[in-house]
Motif scaffolding. Structure first.
Motif, PDB file in Angstrom:
ATOM      1  N   PHE A 303       0.847  -1.190   0.000  1.00 35.18           N
ATOM      2  CA  PHE A 303       0.000   0.000   0.000  1.00 35.18           C
ATOM      3  C   PHE A 303       0.886   1.244   0.000  1.00 35.18           C
ATOM      4  O   PHE A 303       2.003   1.227   0.529  1.00 35.18           O
ATOM      5  CB  PHE A 303      -0.886   0.042   1.254  1.00 35.18           C
ATOM      6  CG  PHE A 303      -1.890  -1.081   1.342  1.00 35.18           C
ATOM      7  CD1 PHE A 303      -3.195  -0.911   0.888  1.00 35.18           C
ATOM      8  CD2 PHE A 303      -1.542  -2.305   1.900  1.00 35.18           C
ATOM      9  CE1 PHE A 303      -4.125  -1.933   0.984  1.00 35.18           C
ATOM     10  CE2 PHE A 303      -2.463  -3.328   2.001  1.00 35.18           C
ATOM     11  CZ  PHE A 303      -3.751  -3.143   1.539  1.00 35.18           C
ATOM     12  N   ASN A 304       0.343   2.341  -0.570  1.00 37.87           N
ATOM     13  CA  ASN A 304       1.035   3.618  -0.423  1.00 37.87           C
ATOM     14  C   ASN A 304       0.612   4.275   0.889  1.00 37.87           C
ATOM     15  O   ASN A 304      -0.211   3.736   1.633  1.00 37.87           O
ATOM     16  CB  ASN A 304       0.780   4.529  -1.627  1.00 37.87           C
ATOM     17  CG  ASN A 304      -0.704   4.874  -1.790  1.00 37.87           C
ATOM     18  OD1 ASN A 304      -1.504   4.689  -0.874  1.00 37.87           O
ATOM     19  ND2 ASN A 304      -1.072   5.376  -2.953  1.00 37.87           N
ATOM     20  N   GLN A 305       1.152   5.453   1.186  1.00 37.48           N
ATOM     21  CA  GLN A 305       0.886   6.069   2.478  1.00 37.48           C
ATOM     22  C   GLN A 305      -0.544   6.569   2.615  1.00 37.48           C
ATOM     23  O   GLN A 305      -0.972   6.929   3.712  1.00 37.48           O
ATOM     24  CB  GLN A 305       1.856   7.232   2.698  1.00 37.48           C
ATOM     25  CG  GLN A 305       1.816   8.291   1.616  1.00 37.48           C
ATOM     26  CD  GLN A 305       2.903   9.331   1.811  1.00 37.48           C
ATOM     27  OE1 GLN A 305       3.563   9.348   2.837  1.00 37.48           O
ATOM     28  NE2 GLN A 305       3.092  10.206   0.819  1.00 37.48           N
ATOM     29  N   ARG A 306      -1.324   6.548   1.525  1.00 36.15           N
ATOM     30  CA  ARG A 306      -2.747   6.882   1.579  1.00 36.15           C
ATOM     31  C   ARG A 306      -3.610   5.633   1.656  1.00 36.15           C
ATOM     32  O   ARG A 306      -4.817   5.687   1.450  1.00 36.15           O
ATOM     33  CB  ARG A 306      -3.141   7.700   0.344  1.00 36.15           C
ATOM     34  CG  ARG A 306      -2.324   8.945   0.126  1.00 36.15           C
ATOM     35  CD  ARG A 306      -2.644  10.039   1.123  1.00 36.15           C
ATOM     36  NE  ARG A 306      -3.972  10.594   0.936  1.00 36.15           N
ATOM     37  CZ  ARG A 306      -4.458  11.624   1.630  1.00 36.15           C
ATOM     38  NH1 ARG A 306      -3.700  12.189   2.563  1.00 36.15           N
ATOM     39  NH2 ARG A 306      -5.672  12.084   1.420  1.00 36.15           N
ATOM     40  N   ALA A 307      -2.987   4.490   1.962  1.00 38.29           N
ATOM     41  CA  ALA A 307      -3.685   3.206   2.144  1.00 38.29           C
ATOM     42  C   ALA A 307      -4.357   2.726   0.863  1.00 38.29           C
ATOM     43  O   ALA A 307      -5.396   2.076   0.907  1.00 38.29           O
ATOM     44  CB  ALA A 307      -4.708   3.301   3.280  1.00 38.29           C
ATOM     45  N   ILE A 308      -3.756   3.022  -0.288  1.00 42.42           N
ATOM     46  CA  ILE A 308      -4.254   2.539  -1.580  1.00 42.42           C
ATOM     47  C   ILE A 308      -3.328   1.415  -2.040  1.00 42.42           C
ATOM     48  O   ILE A 308      -2.108   1.575  -2.095  1.00 42.42           O
ATOM     49  CB  ILE A 308      -4.292   3.671  -2.619  1.00 42.42           C
ATOM     50  CG1 ILE A 308      -5.230   4.789  -2.150  1.00 42.42           C
ATOM     51  CG2 ILE A 308      -4.726   3.141  -3.983  1.00 42.42           C
ATOM     52  CD1 ILE A 308      -5.223   6.006  -3.041  1.00 42.42           C
ATOM     53  N   ALA A 309      -3.916   0.249  -2.371  1.00 45.04           N
ATOM     54  CA  ALA A 309      -3.124  -0.908  -2.790  1.00 45.04           C
ATOM     55  C   ALA A 309      -2.459  -0.628  -4.131  1.00 45.04           C
ATOM     56  O   ALA A 309      -3.111  -0.177  -5.080  1.00 45.04           O
ATOM     57  CB  ALA A 309      -4.004  -2.143  -2.879  1.00 45.04           C
ATOM     58  N   THR A 310      -1.156  -0.894  -4.204  1.00 42.29           N
ATOM     59  CA  THR A 310      -0.406  -0.671  -5.440  1.00 42.29           C
ATOM     60  C   THR A 310       0.078  -1.965  -6.081  1.00 42.29           C
ATOM     61  O   THR A 310       0.311  -1.993  -7.282  1.00 42.29           O
ATOM     62  CB  THR A 310       0.810   0.238  -5.169  1.00 42.29           C
ATOM     63  OG1 THR A 310       1.650  -0.378  -4.175  1.00 42.29           O
ATOM     64  CG2 THR A 310       0.353   1.603  -4.669  1.00 42.29           C
ATOM     65  N   HIS A 311       0.252  -3.025  -5.290  1.00 41.75           N
ATOM     66  CA  HIS A 311       0.706  -4.299  -5.855  1.00 41.75           C
ATOM     67  C   HIS A 311       0.332  -5.431  -4.912  1.00 41.75           C
ATOM     68  O   HIS A 311       0.337  -5.261  -3.684  1.00 41.75           O
ATOM     69  CB  HIS A 311       2.220  -4.305  -6.080  1.00 41.75           C
ATOM     70  CG  HIS A 311       2.726  -5.561  -6.727  1.00 41.75           C
ATOM     71  ND1 HIS A 311       2.589  -5.814  -8.073  1.00 41.75           N
ATOM     72  CD2 HIS A 311       3.341  -6.660  -6.205  1.00 41.75           C
ATOM     73  CE1 HIS A 311       3.116  -6.996  -8.362  1.00 41.75           C
ATOM     74  NE2 HIS A 311       3.575  -7.526  -7.249  1.00 41.75           N
ATOM     75  N   THR A 312      -0.014  -6.586  -5.493  1.00 43.41           N
ATOM     76  CA  THR A 312      -0.358  -7.778  -4.717  1.00 43.41           C
ATOM     77  C   THR A 312       0.508  -8.933  -5.182  1.00 43.41           C
ATOM     78  O   THR A 312       0.611  -9.206  -6.391  1.00 43.41           O
ATOM     79  CB  THR A 312      -1.846  -8.138  -4.887  1.00 43.41           C
ATOM     80  OG1 THR A 312      -2.646  -7.058  -4.399  1.00 43.41           O
ATOM     81  CG2 THR A 312      -2.187  -9.392  -4.101  1.00 43.41           C
ATOM     82  N   PHE A 313       1.136  -9.612  -4.233  1.00 41.05           N
ATOM     83  CA  PHE A 313       1.956 -10.779  -4.548  1.00 41.05           C
ATOM     84  C   PHE A 313       1.077 -12.025  -4.611  1.00 41.05           C
ATOM     85  O   PHE A 313      -0.037 -12.039  -4.075  1.00 41.05           O
ATOM     86  CB  PHE A 313       3.053 -10.954  -3.489  1.00 41.05           C
ATOM     87  CG  PHE A 313       4.037  -9.823  -3.444  1.00 41.05           C
ATOM     88  CD1 PHE A 313       5.020  -9.703  -4.405  1.00 41.05           C
ATOM     89  CD2 PHE A 313       3.975  -8.862  -2.447  1.00 41.05           C
ATOM     90  CE1 PHE A 313       5.936  -8.658  -4.377  1.00 41.05           C
ATOM     91  CE2 PHE A 313       4.874  -7.812  -2.406  1.00 41.05           C
ATOM     92  CZ  PHE A 313       5.857  -7.708  -3.374  1.00 41.05           C
ATOM     93  N   PRO A 314       1.561 -13.095  -5.238  1.00 42.76           N
ATOM     94  CA  PRO A 314       0.752 -14.329  -5.312  1.00 42.76           C
ATOM     95  C   PRO A 314       0.455 -14.896  -3.929  1.00 42.76           C
ATOM     96  O   PRO A 314       1.215 -14.721  -2.972  1.00 42.76           O
ATOM     97  CB  PRO A 314       1.650 -15.284  -6.131  1.00 42.76           C
ATOM     98  CG  PRO A 314       2.597 -14.401  -6.866  1.00 42.76           C
ATOM     99  CD  PRO A 314       2.825 -13.207  -5.993  1.00 42.76           C
ATOM    100  N   LEU A 315      -0.689 -15.580  -3.833  1.00 43.36           N
ATOM    101  CA  LEU A 315      -1.062 -16.230  -2.580  1.00 43.36           C
ATOM    102  C   LEU A 315      -0.044 -17.312  -2.235  1.00 43.36           C
ATOM    103  O   LEU A 315       0.368 -18.097  -3.095  1.00 43.36           O
ATOM    104  CB  LEU A 315      -2.450 -16.864  -2.693  1.00 43.36           C
ATOM    105  CG  LEU A 315      -3.630 -15.921  -2.920  1.00 43.36           C
ATOM    106  CD1 LEU A 315      -4.903 -16.722  -3.065  1.00 43.36           C
ATOM    107  CD2 LEU A 315      -3.758 -14.925  -1.801  1.00 43.36           C
ATOM    108  N   SER A 316       0.361 -17.362  -0.975  1.00 51.62           N
ATOM    109  CA  SER A 316       1.337 -18.357  -0.534  1.00 51.62           C
ATOM    110  C   SER A 316       1.308 -18.410   0.989  1.00 51.62           C
ATOM    111  O   SER A 316       0.846 -17.472   1.639  1.00 51.62           O
ATOM    112  CB  SER A 316       2.750 -18.003  -1.027  1.00 51.62           C
ATOM    113  OG  SER A 316       3.106 -16.706  -0.592  1.00 51.62           O
ATOM    114  N   PRO A 317       1.795 -19.515   1.577  1.00 48.49           N
ATOM    115  CA  PRO A 317       1.825 -19.616   3.050  1.00 48.49           C
ATOM    116  C   PRO A 317       2.935 -18.754   3.638  1.00 48.49           C
ATOM    117  O   PRO A 317       4.059 -19.212   3.855  1.00 48.49           O
ATOM    118  CB  PRO A 317       2.060 -21.118   3.287  1.00 48.49           C
ATOM    119  CG  PRO A 317       2.732 -21.608   2.051  1.00 48.49           C
ATOM    120  CD  PRO A 317       2.209 -20.769   0.927  1.00 48.49           C
TER     121      PRO A 317
END
Length: 700
Positions: A303-317
């Motif tokens: 997230f950036n400092q305004r709590a907006i998601a910028t990137h998501t990594f693949p699901l993993s344990p």
């Protein structure tokens, strides 16, 4: 020569300091202390290193290993430094003096000071601090002020004068606080829920404590973690409850909030995957942070400092996220009860994955100050075996390994990044130490990848979806009440599926969806449980039996006493009596033959007259029917009692069971499962079994 990185460790036998890459040797000039030591710590500036033993506290110069000063205070259990290393703080266990008053066990000393020959160091200040949790003073980055929390207030002191309180921040019920780093002097305080009032986090500018510049109130906050970014401009609040009232977790509920220090922005961070928040960490650039959240396999989002998601990594344990000191790399790992894998990503190259490191079972993981190496260590008392320190290059290779006996603590020496020679952090890959090559020689590489056990009947076939992990395309997490939370990607509704079959969208022709009702089932039966469906069938069978009995003339006439008794009862009592009678009928089958004979004799004695005959009035109220003198077995008992019923009823049940087994095999075949020859032959007999079942039903 390049400045080497350095780490220190504490074991059962003593303390050691090692110059890491590129030399990998013990620090010259440092004489290792032997014996028991309780704690050790570097100063945040990296100039000093101190440890506490039974005799006292020793402070050395971390660059050369020479002793700078000693503190004449035994029984020290915690050590700390001010941000610039000017002051050293010691904590001893709380105790009472002869008068019964609490001893001031928290002491502040000057690290370096000019003393006359033979003079003893004197404390700058001392306080009573009973709890070991949050024992240390908090300083501003310039060491001008320091603060500590007491009942209902946070007290501020000037660092050079700890005898008098400089200022007070009054906050009813305050439980925790955090002073911001950076040039701005801000302080955040946490006030838990109290008397129905919500919990609150408030930010004040030092020393304007009259009104907060920013605040956030919320429920579900028994305790919090207050995380400032390095500039001190934004605060992350990780709130947690002791108990999860929904029953989904043993460890309580977690929520995440973000507040700006100037009051311009505050918000709750909404996460799109249900489950706990495992970790949250700021990037050194103070402009973004990472969160690992959700039921396993977890989701990791930047997230950036305004709590907006910028990137998501693949699901993993995974349950840990750490940014490198330069902010270029990020480490996403799974420690604790997970496998210890560490994924390294390059943020400057569009979040490209560099490598995955198999770390084993580490309990400590830290980036080196130059962002080139990762230190992992297995420490006691979490694990008392396989203790040791390993250094990994950011490219994935192991550089150094040292096994130890009962390793308690290990940490990097803080060093500024500009003290290291510039260059590419990934290339060239440095030469590993000889200990790393010896370690690689002891690691056994499996000849073939080890997978989950598969029974012989399932080998050579594709894994059904309900056995796959969510990040491998399997079903979404299902909680204990049977409700699916989210889809495989963390968004939207979950898939509907039949165990062993493909998803609903890709069903083969002729296969029905999992939630569709069975052929011949009434509308709404698919929402009933097995027990409710069984009871419904019993009620329908009883209604059919009563209708047949009325048609055959078996029911008593309304003139009899039995009928009068039944009519006078309320509907609730009649239903209750019918329910008890059905329960007693169902329990007759589990009695032994001797118990059944005794029961039949007892009932015969109860219902017969004095001469062993039935009462005359009851006989007169019965219709004259030859079959009425012999009670018939209720039809529903043929379902619940395997030992009773006519031969045709038993055969009917057997054929119905065969039909169900054949339909189950057809469903498995439609799902792509490979069946054995005997199972295929059984499917081929379906038409014969159906014809036999139809003829038998026509006879009955």
């Amino acid at each position: 020569m390049a400045v080497p990185t350095q780490f220190a460790y504490r074991t059962l036998k003593g303390i050691g300091i090692v110059d890491a890459a590129p030399v990998y040797e013990p620090l010259p000039g440092f004489q290792r202390p032997e014996g028991n030591s309780r704690c050790c710590v570097y100063s945040p500036c990296g100039r000093y290193f101190a440890w506490a033993s039974n005799e006292g506290v020793t402070v050395i110069d971390a660059s050369v290993g020479h002793v700078i000063t000693t503190l004449p205070t035994p029984n020290v259990y915690e050590l700390g430094f001010s941000p610039r290393g000017s002051y050293i703080i010691t904590w001893e266990r709380s105790s009472k003096d002869e008068a019964g008053d609490a001893v001031k066990n928290l002491k502040v000393w000057r690290t370096v000071e000019d003393l006359p020959e033979g003079a003893e160091k004197q404390v700058v200040g001392r306080f009573v601090q009973k709890s070991q949790t949050g024992w240390n003073l908090q300083y501003t980055s310039d060491e001008r002020y320091c603060a500590r929390v007491v009942t209902n207030e946070v007290q501020f002191y000037e660092s050079g004068d700890l005898g008098t309180v400089w200022n007070k921040l009054r906050a009813e019920g305050v439980a925790d606080f955090a002073i911001s780093p950076g040039n701005t002097h801000s302080v955040a305080v946490f006030i838990p829920e109290r008397k129905g009032q919500p919990a609150a986090v408030k930010i004040f500018n030092v020393p304007q404590f009259a009104t907060p510049v920013s605040q956030k109130t919320f429920f579900k906050g028994d305790k919090v973690q207050l995380k400032w970014n390095q500039l001190g401009t934004t605060l992350i609040v990780l709130a947690q409850t002791e108990v999860d009232k929904t029953g989904k977790s043993y460890y309580g509920e977690t929520t995440l909030y973000v507040l700006s220090a100037n009051g311009g922005f505050d918000s709750r961070i909404t996460l799109d995957k249900e489950g706990p928040i495992h970790d949250v960490s700021w990037s050194p650039n103070s402009k973004e942070f990472g969160v690992v959240y959700g039921y396993m396999p977890a989701k990791t989002t930047i997230f950036n400092q305004r709590a907006i998601a910028t990137h998501t990594f693949p699901l993993s344990p995974r349950n840990t996220i750490l940014f490198s000191p330069t902010g270029r790399f990020v480490l996403v790992a799974g420690f604790g009860n997970l496998a210890g894998q560490m994924d390294i990503y390059d943020l400057e190259k569009d979040y490209q994955k560099i490598c995955t490191i198999e770390g084993g079972n580490p309990s400590v993981c830290e980036w080196s100050p130059d962002s080139k190496y990762i230190l992992t260590a297995t420490t006691s008392p979490r694990l008392r075996v396989d203790n040791g320190v390993r250094l990994w290059h950011v490219g994935g290779g192991i550089m150094y390994n040292e096994d130890m006996v009962e390793l308690y603590h290990v940490t990097w020496r803080p060093q500024a990044f500009d003290t290291f020679s510039p260059g590419d952090l990934l290339h060239p890959v440095p030469t590993p130490h000889a200990s790393a090559l010896a370690y690689l020689g002891t690691v056994k590489t499996p000849s073939k990848p080890a997978g989950a056990y598969r029974p012989p009947g399932a080998r050579g076939t594709s894994t059904p979806l309900h056995f796959k992990r969510e990040d491998e395309g399997g079903a979404a997490h299902i909680v204990s009440n049977g409700t699916s939370l989210v889809g495989s990607n963390g968004f939207g509704k979950p898939r509907r599926q039949v165990p062993g079959a493909e998803t609903v969208d890709n069903l083969p022709p002729g296969a029905a969806p999992a939630n569709s009702p069975a052929p011949g089932a009434a509308e709404g039966d698919e929402n009933l449980s097995k027990a409710a469906l069984k009871n419904k069938k019993k009620r329908e069978a009883k209604k059919a039996k009563d209708a047949e009995a009325k048609a055959a003339g078996l029911t008593p006439t309304p003139d009899g006493p039995a009928a009068a008794t039944g009519e006078n009862r309320s509907p609730e009592r009649r239903d209750r009596r019918e329910h008890q009678r059905s329960r007693s009928k169902g329990q007759q089958d589990i009695r032994t033959p001797s118990q059944q004979r005794y029961r039949s004799n007892t009932h015969q004695g109860k219902h017969n007259g004095p001469n062993g005959n039935a009462p005359t009035s009851q006989m007169n109220n019965l219709s004259i029917n030859p079959t009425a003198t012999r009670p018939q077995e209720p039809p529903e008992l043929s379902v619940t009692s395997p030992g009773g019923g006519s031969p045709n009823a038993k055969k009917l049940r057997g054929l119905q069971k065969k039909i169900r087994a054949i339909e189950d095999l057809e469903m498995r075949l439609a799902g792509g499962e490979k069946l054995e020859d005997t199972q295929m032959k059984k499917i081929g007999t379906k038409a014969t079994v159906q014809a036999e079942l139809a003829s038998l039903e026509a006879e009955t």
